[in-house]
Design a protein around this motif. Structure first.
Motif, PDB file in Angstrom:
ATOM      1  N   LYS A  70      -0.354 -14.193   1.884  1.00 30.22           N
ATOM      2  CA  LYS A  70      -0.032 -13.928   0.477  1.00 30.22           C
ATOM      3  C   LYS A  70       0.309 -12.462   0.247  1.00 30.22           C
ATOM      4  CE  LYS A  70      -3.390 -15.491  -2.032  1.00 30.22           C
ATOM      5  NZ  LYS A  70      -4.117 -15.843  -3.275  1.00 30.22           N
ATOM      6  N   ILE A  71      -0.491 -11.560   0.827  1.00 33.52           N
ATOM      7  CA  ILE A  71      -0.247 -10.135   0.603  1.00 33.52           C
ATOM      8  C   ILE A  71       1.021  -9.681   1.304  1.00 33.52           C
ATOM      9  CG2 ILE A  71      -1.194  -7.830   0.957  1.00 33.52           C
ATOM     10  CD1 ILE A  71      -3.992  -9.053   0.727  1.00 33.52           C
ATOM     11  N   THR A  72       1.260 -10.216   2.507  1.00 33.34           N
ATOM     12  CA  THR A  72       2.494  -9.865   3.216  1.00 33.34           C
ATOM     13  C   THR A  72       3.718 -10.332   2.445  1.00 33.34           C
ATOM     14  OG1 THR A  72       1.343 -10.078   5.336  1.00 33.34           O
ATOM     15  CG2 THR A  72       3.750 -10.101   5.391  1.00 33.34           C
ATOM     16  N   GLU A  73       3.686 -11.580   1.984  1.00 36.35           N
ATOM     17  CA  GLU A  73       4.806 -12.112   1.210  1.00 36.35           C
ATOM     18  C   GLU A  73       4.961 -11.370  -0.110  1.00 36.35           C
ATOM     19  OE1 GLU A  73       8.144 -14.453   0.513  1.00 36.35           O
ATOM     20  OE2 GLU A  73       7.003 -14.028   2.337  1.00 36.35           O
ATOM     21  N   MET A  74       3.836 -10.949  -0.679  1.00 35.16           N
ATOM     22  CA  MET A  74       3.880 -10.169  -1.915  1.00 35.16           C
ATOM     23  C   MET A  74       4.670  -8.879  -1.702  1.00 35.16           C
ATOM     24  SD  MET A  74       0.631  -8.545  -3.969  1.00 35.16           S
ATOM     25  CE  MET A  74      -0.231 -10.118  -3.940  1.00 35.16           C
ATOM     26  N   ALA A  75       4.395  -8.177  -0.589  1.00 35.04           N
ATOM     27  CA  ALA A  75       5.117  -6.930  -0.311  1.00 35.04           C
ATOM     28  C   ALA A  75       6.594  -7.196  -0.079  1.00 35.04           C
ATOM     29  CB  ALA A  75       4.491  -6.253   0.918  1.00 35.04           C
ATOM     30  N   ARG A  76       6.905  -8.274   0.638  1.00 34.46           N
ATOM     31  CA  ARG A  76       8.308  -8.611   0.889  1.00 34.46           C
ATOM     32  C   ARG A  76       9.038  -8.928  -0.409  1.00 34.46           C
ATOM     33  NH1 ARG A  76       6.762 -12.449   6.023  1.00 34.46           N
ATOM     34  NH2 ARG A  76       6.907 -10.861   7.650  1.00 34.46           N
ATOM     35  N   ARG A  77       8.386  -9.694  -1.287  1.00 27.94           N
ATOM     36  CA  ARG A  77       9.024 -10.055  -2.556  1.00 27.94           C
ATOM     37  C   ARG A  77       9.234  -8.806  -3.417  1.00 27.94           C
ATOM     38  NH1 ARG A  77      11.859 -14.127  -2.264  1.00 27.94           N
ATOM     39  NH2 ARG A  77      12.073 -13.870  -4.509  1.00 27.94           N
ATOM     40  N   TRP A  78       8.277  -7.868  -3.367  1.00 27.69           N
ATOM     41  CA  TRP A  78       8.414  -6.642  -4.149  1.00 27.69           C
ATOM     42  C   TRP A  78       9.613  -5.840  -3.661  1.00 27.69           C
ATOM     43  CZ3 TRP A  78       7.084  -4.379  -8.471  1.00 27.69           C
ATOM     44  CH2 TRP A  78       7.186  -2.990  -8.602  1.00 27.69           C
ATOM     45  N   ARG A 117      -4.301  -2.588   1.202  1.00 27.13           N
ATOM     46  CA  ARG A 117      -3.851  -1.280   0.721  1.00 27.13           C
ATOM     47  C   ARG A 117      -2.496  -1.398   0.050  1.00 27.13           C
ATOM     48  NH1 ARG A 117      -3.788   4.306   4.302  1.00 27.13           N
ATOM     49  NH2 ARG A 117      -3.216   5.715   2.583  1.00 27.13           N
ATOM     50  N   ILE A 118      -1.601  -2.189   0.654  1.00 28.99           N
ATOM     51  CA  ILE A 118      -0.278  -2.400   0.057  1.00 28.99           C
ATOM     52  C   ILE A 118      -0.412  -3.082  -1.300  1.00 28.99           C
ATOM     53  CG2 ILE A 118       1.889  -3.688   0.285  1.00 28.99           C
ATOM     54  CD1 ILE A 118       1.674  -3.251   3.320  1.00 28.99           C
ATOM     55  N   ALA A 119      -1.225  -4.132  -1.334  1.00 28.31           N
ATOM     56  CA  ALA A 119      -1.373  -4.905  -2.577  1.00 28.31           C
ATOM     57  C   ALA A 119      -1.965  -4.061  -3.694  1.00 28.31           C
ATOM     58  CB  ALA A 119      -2.243  -6.133  -2.320  1.00 28.31           C
ATOM     59  N   SER A 120      -2.874  -3.159  -3.346  1.00 28.14           N
ATOM     60  CA  SER A 120      -3.563  -2.369  -4.378  1.00 28.14           C
ATOM     61  C   SER A 120      -2.650  -1.356  -5.055  1.00 28.14           C
ATOM     62  CB  SER A 120      -4.766  -1.648  -3.762  1.00 28.14           C
ATOM     63  OG  SER A 120      -4.340  -0.668  -2.820  1.00 28.14           O
ATOM     64  N   THR A 121      -1.497  -1.048  -4.442  1.00 24.93           N
ATOM     65  CA  THR A 121      -0.584  -0.050  -5.016  1.00 24.93           C
ATOM     66  C   THR A 121       0.507  -0.674  -5.873  1.00 24.93           C
ATOM     67  OG1 THR A 121       0.871  -0.093  -3.075  1.00 24.93           O
ATOM     68  CG2 THR A 121      -0.964   1.480  -3.045  1.00 24.93           C
ATOM     69  N   LEU A 122       0.637  -2.001  -5.858  1.00 23.37           N
ATOM     70  CA  LEU A 122       1.682  -2.657  -6.638  1.00 23.37           C
ATOM     71  C   LEU A 122       1.229  -2.836  -8.087  1.00 23.37           C
ATOM     72  CD1 LEU A 122       2.837  -5.376  -4.068  1.00 23.37           C
ATOM     73  CD2 LEU A 122       3.722  -3.053  -4.412  1.00 23.37           C
ATOM     74  N   PRO A 123       2.193  -2.897  -9.035  1.00 24.86           N
ATOM     75  CA  PRO A 123       1.835  -3.047 -10.453  1.00 24.86           C
ATOM     76  C   PRO A 123       0.977  -4.286 -10.696  1.00 24.86           C
ATOM     77  CG  PRO A 123       4.150  -2.504 -10.218  1.00 24.86           C
ATOM     78  CD  PRO A 123       3.648  -2.782  -8.841  1.00 24.86           C
ATOM     79  N   GLU A 124      -0.086  -4.130 -11.472  1.00 27.65           N
ATOM     80  CA  GLU A 124      -1.054  -5.213 -11.672  1.00 27.65           C
ATOM     81  C   GLU A 124      -0.424  -6.441 -12.317  1.00 27.65           C
ATOM     82  OE1 GLU A 124      -5.393  -5.975 -13.820  1.00 27.65           O
ATOM     83  OE2 GLU A 124      -4.534  -3.962 -13.720  1.00 27.65           O
ATOM     84  N   ASP A 125       0.444  -6.245 -13.327  1.00 31.08           N
ATOM     85  CA  ASP A 125       1.041  -7.396 -14.005  1.00 31.08           C
ATOM     86  C   ASP A 125       1.962  -8.170 -13.061  1.00 31.08           C
ATOM     87  OD1 ASP A 125       2.843  -5.329 -13.890  1.00 31.08           O
ATOM     88  OD2 ASP A 125       3.739  -5.725 -15.858  1.00 31.08           O
ATOM     89  N   TRP A 126       2.686  -7.441 -12.204  1.00 29.92           N
ATOM     90  CA  TRP A 126       3.570  -8.114 -11.237  1.00 29.92           C
ATOM     91  C   TRP A 126       2.743  -8.878 -10.213  1.00 29.92           C
ATOM     92  CZ3 TRP A 126       4.569  -8.461  -6.070  1.00 29.92           C
ATOM     93  CH2 TRP A 126       5.801  -9.003  -5.694  1.00 29.92           C
ATOM     94  N   VAL A 127       1.648  -8.276  -9.742  1.00 33.96           N
ATOM     95  CA  VAL A 127       0.767  -8.950  -8.779  1.00 33.96           C
ATOM     96  C   VAL A 127       0.172 -10.217  -9.393  1.00 33.96           C
ATOM     97  CG1 VAL A 127      -1.417  -8.769  -7.508  1.00 33.96           C
ATOM     98  CG2 VAL A 127       0.214  -6.866  -7.473  1.00 33.96           C
TER      99      VAL A 127
END
Length: 290
Positions: A70-78, A117-127
């Motif tokens: 989930k976190i890896t795909e989250m970074a890719r989608r971002w 660490r990657i997930a924690s730096t992305l915008p909260e509403d987008w996450v």
């Protein structure tokens, strides 16, 4: 004593504990009665396999792998949705470019520490929006408590009929509630019999769905017996039916004893998957699982 499977038996009003499974009830009589009942709405199949070939993989990744996906795909989608480069992501997250330069390549798997660490730096509403999309499309298995309040009426009724030990009411519940059933039984250490009865009135009849297989081990001691166990599950899984992908929530009751296991299942809810982002996440998940 089991009831007449051709006539059925009226159901009682017993409020017995759903966990008190009859000690010698391995559902062999239920399968036989189902086969014998004329015009029963089931498609029956039987096969014998070597136990090593019967232990299929679960439909879901284990918990740690699932979270990393989930976190890896989250970074890719971002990166894709915001037109960034892996280098820019490294600057944003405070990591070195060498740690994330392969992020868009298939099979790239970060450590759990880096992923968080990657997930924690992305915008909260987008996450939060991404998490909702994952929850809406990815397969998961949830364990339920033994409580009738968390199950549908027909599911609860089946559990009570099973607790009542009579074959007739169990068959009535299977037919009326559109349940399917599968029974695993060791014939020997090297041979496992699997009998499946798929209810023809359910949408799953047009798919190749089956519940995750039970964990079974052969026991050479046939004299004694152990009290059967019962596990209640909800299996949430996307299934292709008639050229459309639907997300199904499927209730499963799994009973197991010495050298046997029996599963009952039915559709609880279903909905279409139409969001392109959800379909993309699902496609990436299935590729990762493969």
């Amino acid at each position: 004593m089991a009831g007449d499977p051709a006539k059925g038996i009226g159901r009682g009003n017993s409020d017995t504990d759903l966990r008190d499974i009859p000690q010698k009830h391995d559902f062999g009589a239920t399968i036989k009665a189902l086969k014998d009942r004329a015009n029963a709405p089931f498609r029956i199949s039987e096969r014998r396999v070597q136990p090593s070939n019967a232990a299929l993989k679960s439909e879901t990744l284990d918990t740690i792998e699932f979270e990393i996906f989930k976190i890896t795909e989250m970074a890719r989608r971002w990166i894709v949705e915001n037109g960034l480069s892996p280098y820019k992501l490294a600057l944003t997250t405070g990591t070195s470019p060498s740690q994330v330069h392969r992020i868009m390549e298939p099979g790239w798997t970060p450590s759990l520490k880096l992923a968080r660490r990657i997930a924690s730096t992305l915008p909260e509403d987008w996450v939060n929006d991404f998490e909702l999309d994952c929850n809406a499309c990815l397969p998961r298995i949830f364990h339920l408590h033994h409580s009738p309040e968390i199950s549908s009426d027909s599911f609860t009724q089946l559990l009570r009929d099973i607790d009542g030990r009579e074959t007739g009411p169990i068959l009535d519940s299977l037919i009326e509630g559109q349940f399917s059933i599968r029974r695993y039984a060791y014939l020997s250490r090297t041979e496992l019999e699997i009998v499946t009865a798929d209810h023809t009135g359910t949408a799953l009849i047009d798919s190749d769905y089956s519940p995750p297989p039970p964990r079974m081990t052969w026991s050479p001691d046939t004299k004694g017996s152990r009290t059967p166990g019962c596990v209640l599950l909800i299996h949430r899984i996307p299934i292709m039916v008639k050229d459309r992908i639907n997300l199904y929530s499927i209730h499963i009751a799994e009973y197991s004893g010495k050298n046997w296991a029996t599963q009952f299942w039915k559709i609880d809810t279903s909905k279409d998957l139409t969001s392109m982002r959800q379909l993309d996440i699902l496609k990436a998940y299935l590729a990762e699982k493969a």
